[in-house]
Design an enzyme around this catalytic site. Structure first.
Site, PDB file in Angstrom:
ATOM      1  N   HIS A   2       2.777   3.664  11.626  1.00 26.38           N
ATOM      2  CA  HIS A   2       2.947   4.990  11.025  1.00 26.38           C
ATOM      3  C   HIS A   2       2.229   6.105  11.777  1.00 26.38           C
ATOM      4  O   HIS A   2       1.746   7.065  11.169  1.00 26.38           O
ATOM      5  CB  HIS A   2       2.507   4.973   9.558  1.00 26.38           C
ATOM      6  CG  HIS A   2       3.435   4.189   8.689  1.00 26.38           C
ATOM      7  ND1 HIS A   2       3.004   3.478   7.595  1.00 26.38           N
ATOM      8  CD2 HIS A   2       4.762   3.986   8.755  1.00 26.38           C
ATOM      9  CE1 HIS A   2       4.027   2.862   7.020  1.00 26.38           C
ATOM     10  NE2 HIS A   2       5.108   3.164   7.721  1.00 26.38           N
ATOM     11  N   TYR A  44      -0.676   6.247  13.314  1.00 30.59           N
ATOM     12  CA  TYR A  44      -2.118   6.383  13.197  1.00 30.59           C
ATOM     13  C   TYR A  44      -2.777   5.814  14.452  1.00 30.59           C
ATOM     14  O   TYR A  44      -2.108   5.423  15.396  1.00 30.59           O
ATOM     15  CB  TYR A  44      -2.613   5.719  11.921  1.00 30.59           C
ATOM     16  CG  TYR A  44      -2.118   6.411  10.665  1.00 30.59           C
ATOM     17  CD1 TYR A  44      -1.659   7.733  10.696  1.00 30.59           C
ATOM     18  CD2 TYR A  44      -2.087   5.757   9.444  1.00 30.59           C
ATOM     19  CE1 TYR A  44      -1.197   8.370   9.566  1.00 30.59           C
ATOM     20  CE2 TYR A  44      -1.626   6.396   8.295  1.00 30.59           C
ATOM     21  CZ  TYR A  44      -1.181   7.706   8.363  1.00 30.59           C
ATOM     22  OH  TYR A  44      -0.723   8.343   7.237  1.00 30.59           O
ATOM     23  N   GLU A  64      -6.202  -1.299   2.227  1.00 25.69           N
ATOM     24  CA  GLU A  64      -5.669  -0.914   3.535  1.00 25.69           C
ATOM     25  C   GLU A  64      -6.588   0.112   4.215  1.00 25.69           C
ATOM     26  O   GLU A  64      -6.354   1.317   4.145  1.00 25.69           O
ATOM     27  CB  GLU A  64      -4.261  -0.325   3.379  1.00 25.69           C
ATOM     28  CG  GLU A  64      -3.592  -0.013   4.700  1.00 25.69           C
ATOM     29  CD  GLU A  64      -2.197   0.561   4.494  1.00 25.69           C
ATOM     30  OE1 GLU A  64      -1.234  -0.048   4.998  1.00 25.69           O
ATOM     31  OE2 GLU A  64      -2.068   1.608   3.838  1.00 25.69           O
ATOM     32  N   PRO A  83       0.827  -1.206   0.000  1.00 27.27           N
ATOM     33  CA  PRO A  83       0.000   0.000   0.000  1.00 27.27           C
ATOM     34  C   PRO A  83       0.867   1.265   0.000  1.00 27.27           C
ATOM     35  O   PRO A  83       1.850   1.355   0.746  1.00 27.27           O
ATOM     36  CB  PRO A  83      -0.783  -0.117   1.310  1.00 27.27           C
ATOM     37  CG  PRO A  83      -0.808  -1.574   1.609  1.00 27.27           C
ATOM     38  CD  PRO A  83       0.509  -2.093   1.132  1.00 27.27           C
ATOM     39  N   TYR A 108      -4.432  -1.546   9.747  1.00 27.95           N
ATOM     40  CA  TYR A 108      -3.245  -0.671   9.696  1.00 27.95           C
ATOM     41  C   TYR A 108      -2.910  -0.216  11.116  1.00 27.95           C
ATOM     42  O   TYR A 108      -3.641   0.567  11.712  1.00 27.95           O
ATOM     43  CB  TYR A 108      -3.566   0.517   8.801  1.00 27.95           C
ATOM     44  CG  TYR A 108      -2.406   1.338   8.305  1.00 27.95           C
ATOM     45  CD1 TYR A 108      -1.098   1.095   8.687  1.00 27.95           C
ATOM     46  CD2 TYR A 108      -2.625   2.393   7.426  1.00 27.95           C
ATOM     47  CE1 TYR A 108      -0.050   1.853   8.217  1.00 27.95           C
ATOM     48  CE2 TYR A 108      -1.587   3.156   6.937  1.00 27.95           C
ATOM     49  CZ  TYR A 108      -0.302   2.896   7.337  1.00 27.95           C
ATOM     50  OH  TYR A 108       0.734   3.666   6.863  1.00 27.95           O
ATOM     51  N   CYS A 141       0.555   5.791  -0.939  1.00 36.31           N
ATOM     52  CA  CYS A 141      -0.215   6.936  -1.414  1.00 36.31           C
ATOM     53  C   CYS A 141       0.467   7.547  -2.638  1.00 36.31           C
ATOM     54  O   CYS A 141       1.687   7.475  -2.780  1.00 36.31           O
ATOM     55  CB  CYS A 141      -0.352   7.975  -0.315  1.00 36.31           C
ATOM     56  SG  CYS A 141      -1.272   7.392   1.115  1.00 36.31           S
TER      57      CYS A 141
END
Length: 222
Positions: A173, A175, A104, A29, A170, A31
């Site tokens: 990172h 989050y 994701e 995954p 997820y 962006c």
């Protein structure tokens, strides 16, 4: 050009839990600046990767709720059923070339300012968000935690309706689930804070909830 036989293994199929990928080229995954604002470009990029031979092609992060959105940055969205058709187009495009499609779903917690929805960001503890906006998160209560698991369950079900072969939880990172895991961002004193076991509880409950929501034939990646 003759391929060096040392690399033959990369082109062999491999079993990943209940599914099999045609080779070992795996697009994780990531962006790309298109997201829900440019859905045709977003899915065409993935289609080209599948056409080029990748065995697994994943989405980028896909928001599961309007309580976690990073406008004006465009990422994927799966807020409700209206988002299914766009994601289904991507899954179909990847399947056209024999690749597996992964998704994701994500809640960004204190890494989202919610400039569009105007919702107050949430996290394990009340603190400033991780961005430049002067916004404070609110500490999640037990009702928020239950609702969060529900958002993830529904996102996983929608992902399957869209045709995805692989579903993620997820938990990194910076989050929301990662905020619970870290003693720096999680200062709770209930069963979701303190010890490592307690800080892992929310992630483990979310994983279990998503696992129950999708068929055994669908691998769950974390």
């Amino acid at each position: 050009m003759i391929r060096d036989p040392r690399y033959d293994i990369l082109f062999e199929s491999v079993k990943i839990g209940p599914v099999t990928t045609k080779n070992r080229f795996y697009q994780v995954p990531h962006c790309n600046g298109m997201g829900h604002l440019y859905p045709s470009s977003w899915l065409e990029m993935r289609r080209i990767k599948a056409e080029g031979g990748w065995g697994v092609v994943n989405t980028e992060e896909v928001e599961i709720s309007h309580t976690s959105e990073v406008s004006p940055i465009p990422v994927g969205r799966l807020w409700d059923d209206s988002d299914i058709p766009v994601l289904a187009r991507m899954a179909d495009a990847v399947h056209e070339y024999g690749a597996l499609a992964g998704i994701e779903p994500v809640h960004l917690g204190a890494s989202a300012a919610n400039n569009y929805s105007r919702e107050i960001p949430m996290g394990p503890s009340a603190r400033p968000i991780d961005l430049l906006e002067p916004i404070q998160t609110r500490a999640m209560d037990k009702a928020d935690i239950r609702e969060f698991r529900g958002w993830h369950r529904e996102a996983a079900k929608r992902a399957k309706r869209a045709g995805f072969d692989i579903v993620y939880v997820y938990a990194t990172h910076g989050y929301l689930l990662a905020h619970f895991l870290s003693p720096v961002t999680n200062t709770r004193t209930d069963e979701y804070g303190g010890s490592l076991e307690n800080r892992c509880r929310f992630a483990m409950e979310t994983i279990a909830a998503v696992r129950k929501a999708i068929p055994d034939s669908t691998p769950l990646f974390v």
